[in-house]
Design a protein around this motif. Sequence first.
Motif, PDB file in Angstrom:
ATOM      1  N   GLU A  32       6.566  73.871  22.293  1.00 53.25           N
ATOM      2  CA  GLU A  32       6.502  72.063  22.397  1.00 53.25           C
ATOM      3  C   GLU A  32       7.010  71.823  21.683  1.00 53.25           C
ATOM      4  N   VAL A  33       7.130  72.523  20.138  1.00 59.61           N
ATOM      5  CA  VAL A  33       8.114  72.234  19.191  1.00 59.61           C
ATOM      6  C   VAL A  33       9.958  72.685  18.960  1.00 59.61           C
ATOM      7  N   GLY A  34       9.522  73.869  20.190  1.00 58.78           N
ATOM      8  CA  GLY A  34      11.597  74.545  20.556  1.00 58.78           C
ATOM      9  C   GLY A  34      11.107  75.966  19.469  1.00 58.78           C
ATOM     10  N   ALA A  35       9.676  76.116  19.391  1.00 59.29           N
ATOM     11  CA  ALA A  35      10.608  76.935  17.603  1.00 59.29           C
ATOM     12  C   ALA A  35      10.815  78.827  18.598  1.00 59.29           C
ATOM     13  N   ASN A  36      11.738  79.033  17.895  1.00 56.99           N
ATOM     14  CA  ASN A  36      12.811  80.735  18.402  1.00 56.99           C
ATOM     15  C   ASN A  36      11.373  81.210  17.164  1.00 56.99           C
ATOM     16  N   TYR A  37      10.791  81.376  16.609  1.00 58.50           N
ATOM     17  CA  TYR A  37      10.470  82.592  15.650  1.00 58.50           C
ATOM     18  C   TYR A  37       8.675  82.357  15.412  1.00 58.50           C
ATOM     19  N   VAL A  38       7.865  83.189  16.002  1.00 60.14           N
ATOM     20  CA  VAL A  38       6.652  83.487  14.750  1.00 60.14           C
ATOM     21  C   VAL A  38       6.596  84.353  13.978  1.00 60.14           C
ATOM     22  N   ALA A  39       5.257  84.128  12.960  1.00 61.18           N
ATOM     23  CA  ALA A  39       5.068  85.369  11.816  1.00 61.18           C
ATOM     24  C   ALA A  39       3.121  85.398  12.658  1.00 61.18           C
ATOM     25  N   HIS A  40       3.311  86.562  11.151  1.00 58.59           N
ATOM     26  CA  HIS A  40       1.624  86.801  11.464  1.00 58.59           C
ATOM     27  C   HIS A  40       1.776  87.668   9.879  1.00 58.59           C
ATOM     28  N   GLY A  41       0.337  87.566   9.301  1.00 60.42           N
ATOM     29  CA  GLY A  41       0.474  88.431   8.371  1.00 60.42           C
ATOM     30  C   GLY A  41      -0.073  89.534   8.740  1.00 60.42           C
ATOM     31  N   ALA A  42      -0.254  90.825   9.482  1.00 62.80           N
ATOM     32  CA  ALA A  42      -1.184  92.036  10.045  1.00 62.80           C
ATOM     33  C   ALA A  42       0.175  92.850   8.967  1.00 62.80           C
ATOM     34  N   THR A  43      -0.480  94.197   8.813  1.00 64.43           N
ATOM     35  CA  THR A  43       0.209  95.203   8.180  1.00 64.43           C
ATOM     36  C   THR A  43       0.739  96.130   8.788  1.00 64.43           C
ATOM     37  N   GLY A  44       1.455  96.395   8.849  1.00 60.97           N
ATOM     38  CA  GLY A  44       2.110  98.147   9.578  1.00 60.97           C
ATOM     39  C   GLY A  44       1.218  99.022  10.216  1.00 60.97           C
ATOM     40  N   LYS A  45       0.179  99.295   9.786  1.00 58.87           N
ATOM     41  CA  LYS A  45      -0.588  99.871  10.576  1.00 58.87           C
ATOM     42  C   LYS A  45      -1.621  99.709  10.351  1.00 58.87           C
ATOM     43  N   GLY A  46      -1.904  98.513  11.153  1.00 59.43           N
ATOM     44  CA  GLY A  46      -3.243  97.949  11.938  1.00 59.43           C
ATOM     45  C   GLY A  46      -2.875  98.118  13.240  1.00 59.43           C
ATOM     46  N   ASN A  47      -4.103  97.329  14.296  1.00 60.31           N
ATOM     47  CA  ASN A  47      -3.988  96.770  15.482  1.00 60.31           C
ATOM     48  C   ASN A  47      -3.243  95.278  16.055  1.00 60.31           C
ATOM     49  N   ASP A  48      -3.550  94.469  14.525  1.00 58.78           N
ATOM     50  CA  ASP A  48      -3.618  93.602  15.176  1.00 58.78           C
ATOM     51  C   ASP A  48      -2.193  93.244  15.298  1.00 58.78           C
ATOM     52  N   GLN A  49      -1.455  93.473  14.677  1.00 58.66           N
ATOM     53  CA  GLN A  49       0.018  93.588  15.112  1.00 58.66           C
ATOM     54  C   GLN A  49       0.724  93.706  16.496  1.00 58.66           C
ATOM     55  N   ILE A  50      -0.237  94.672  17.132  1.00 61.17           N
ATOM     56  CA  ILE A  50      -0.191  94.937  18.767  1.00 61.17           C
ATOM     57  C   ILE A  50      -0.746  94.049  19.195  1.00 61.17           C
ATOM     58  N   ARG A  51      -1.724  93.431  19.380  1.00 61.95           N
ATOM     59  CA  ARG A  51      -2.255  92.789  19.969  1.00 61.95           C
ATOM     60  C   ARG A  51      -1.210  91.009  19.651  1.00 61.95           C
ATOM     61  N   PHE A  52      -0.760  90.876  18.764  1.00 64.29           N
ATOM     62  CA  PHE A  52      -0.360  89.526  18.539  1.00 64.29           C
ATOM     63  C   PHE A  52       0.991  89.493  19.400  1.00 64.29           C
ATOM     64  N   GLU A  53       1.665  90.612  18.474  1.00 64.61           N
ATOM     65  CA  GLU A  53       3.221  90.578  19.539  1.00 64.61           C
ATOM     66  C   GLU A  53       2.908  90.584  20.767  1.00 64.61           C
ATOM     67  N   LEU A  54       2.324  91.883  21.082  1.00 66.88           N
ATOM     68  CA  LEU A  54       2.382  92.035  22.873  1.00 66.88           C
ATOM     69  C   LEU A  54       1.848  90.733  23.480  1.00 66.88           C
ATOM     70  N   GLY A  55       0.844  90.047  23.162  1.00 76.19           N
ATOM     71  CA  GLY A  55      -0.045  88.687  23.263  1.00 76.19           C
ATOM     72  C   GLY A  55       1.283  87.729  23.350  1.00 76.19           C
ATOM     73  N   ALA A  56       1.456  87.719  22.213  1.00 79.80           N
ATOM     74  CA  ALA A  56       3.465  86.501  22.002  1.00 79.80           C
ATOM     75  C   ALA A  56       4.270  87.241  23.153  1.00 79.80           C
ATOM     76  N   TYR A  57       4.433  88.412  23.102  1.00 80.72           N
ATOM     77  CA  TYR A  57       5.765  88.626  24.512  1.00 80.72           C
ATOM     78  C   TYR A  57       5.257  88.881  25.533  1.00 80.72           C
ATOM     79  N   ALA A  58       3.865  88.704  25.853  1.00 79.26           N
ATOM     80  CA  ALA A  58       3.682  88.145  27.041  1.00 79.26           C
ATOM     81  C   ALA A  58       3.757  86.880  27.996  1.00 79.26           C
ATOM     82  N   LEU A  59       3.848  85.764  26.819  1.00 80.03           N
ATOM     83  CA  LEU A  59       3.905  84.444  27.052  1.00 80.03           C
ATOM     84  C   LEU A  59       4.849  83.549  26.911  1.00 80.03           C
ATOM     85  N   HIS A  60       5.544  84.429  26.096  1.00 77.75           N
ATOM     86  CA  HIS A  60       6.883  83.708  26.045  1.00 77.75           C
ATOM     87  C   HIS A  60       7.750  84.859  25.685  1.00 77.75           C
ATOM     88  N   PRO A  61       8.572  85.296  26.230  1.00 78.21           N
ATOM     89  CA  PRO A  61       9.171  86.682  26.372  1.00 78.21           C
ATOM     90  C   PRO A  61      10.170  86.942  25.384  1.00 78.21           C
TER      91      PRO A  61
END
Length: 309
Positions: A7-36
């Motif tokens: 809606e706002v034309g953003a090219n970037y999103v960010a998250h605070g998940a650590t580099g060891k956990g599963n949240d980073q995977i879920r956040f980013e796969l979801g983001a790419y699936a909806l906005h390649p």
Amino acid sequence: MIKVAKEVGANYVAHGATGKGNDQIRFELGAYALHPTIQVISPWRLPEFYNRFKGRDDLFEYAQVNGIPLPVTKSSPWSMDANMMHISYESGVLEDPNHQAPPGICQMIIDPEKAPNVPEILVLEFRYGVPIKVTNKTDSTEITKPLDLFLYLNKVGGRNGVGKIDIVENRSIGMKSRGIYETPGGTILLAAHTDIEVFTMDKEVRKMKRELDIKFADQVYRGFWFSPECEFTRYCINKSQESVEGKVTLKVYKGGIYILARESPLSLYNEELVSMNVQGEYEPTDAGGFIKVNALRLREYCRLREKSN
């Protein structure tokens, strides 16, 4: 998040998940699936971030120096993920899998030994596998709205000490982690739904559905909610729930859930057929042939072992 980004034309999103956990995977796969074409910023994976902040202790100190309020302390440094369904706890002494969780760590539920001495009797009603009504026979409370129903079960489970587990899980990236999870309302619903499902669903269909449950949980855990295979799995699970209708009566008491009774207009339970007082439309001698057919491969396996020895 992606809806707003578009809606706002953003090219970037960010998250605070650590580099060891599963949240980073879920956040980013979801983001790419909806906005390649979206680009994801993950500070915990940037060297300039993790070289400056070695861990949570450094972040505590940074927050203290800069006057940033935190919901946790160094004595209770839990990494908590909370939503309507549950709260999870990691970090601190919990990183030692042999260290018992401190008492009172949970926020949604009380310790079972502190729960009331009087049980609560609930009747949960389902249609198409979905809870549509809860009645508390102890105090006559009745709730039908989905959100209110679930929040109410959270309260009932919470005040009766229901829904806490201590587990070691396998993260998607390969390491194991230990966590405390509290899921009061979800635990009550799972117990009731499982019972009415067995009561109304064909045996082989339910066997297949249980396999789908495992696949679905794995797909969601690994971040593939928006994948074609997960869409297919959800469709099949929804199809399996067409006959899951009825009521389950259960008791909630000091951390435990006890099924007391169930009824359904679509039940596959045939009282006359299963009765030990009435033969019904069942010929007992048929069991002998069934057993012999199933024993055939066992006999052959035994013959093979004797021949080998």
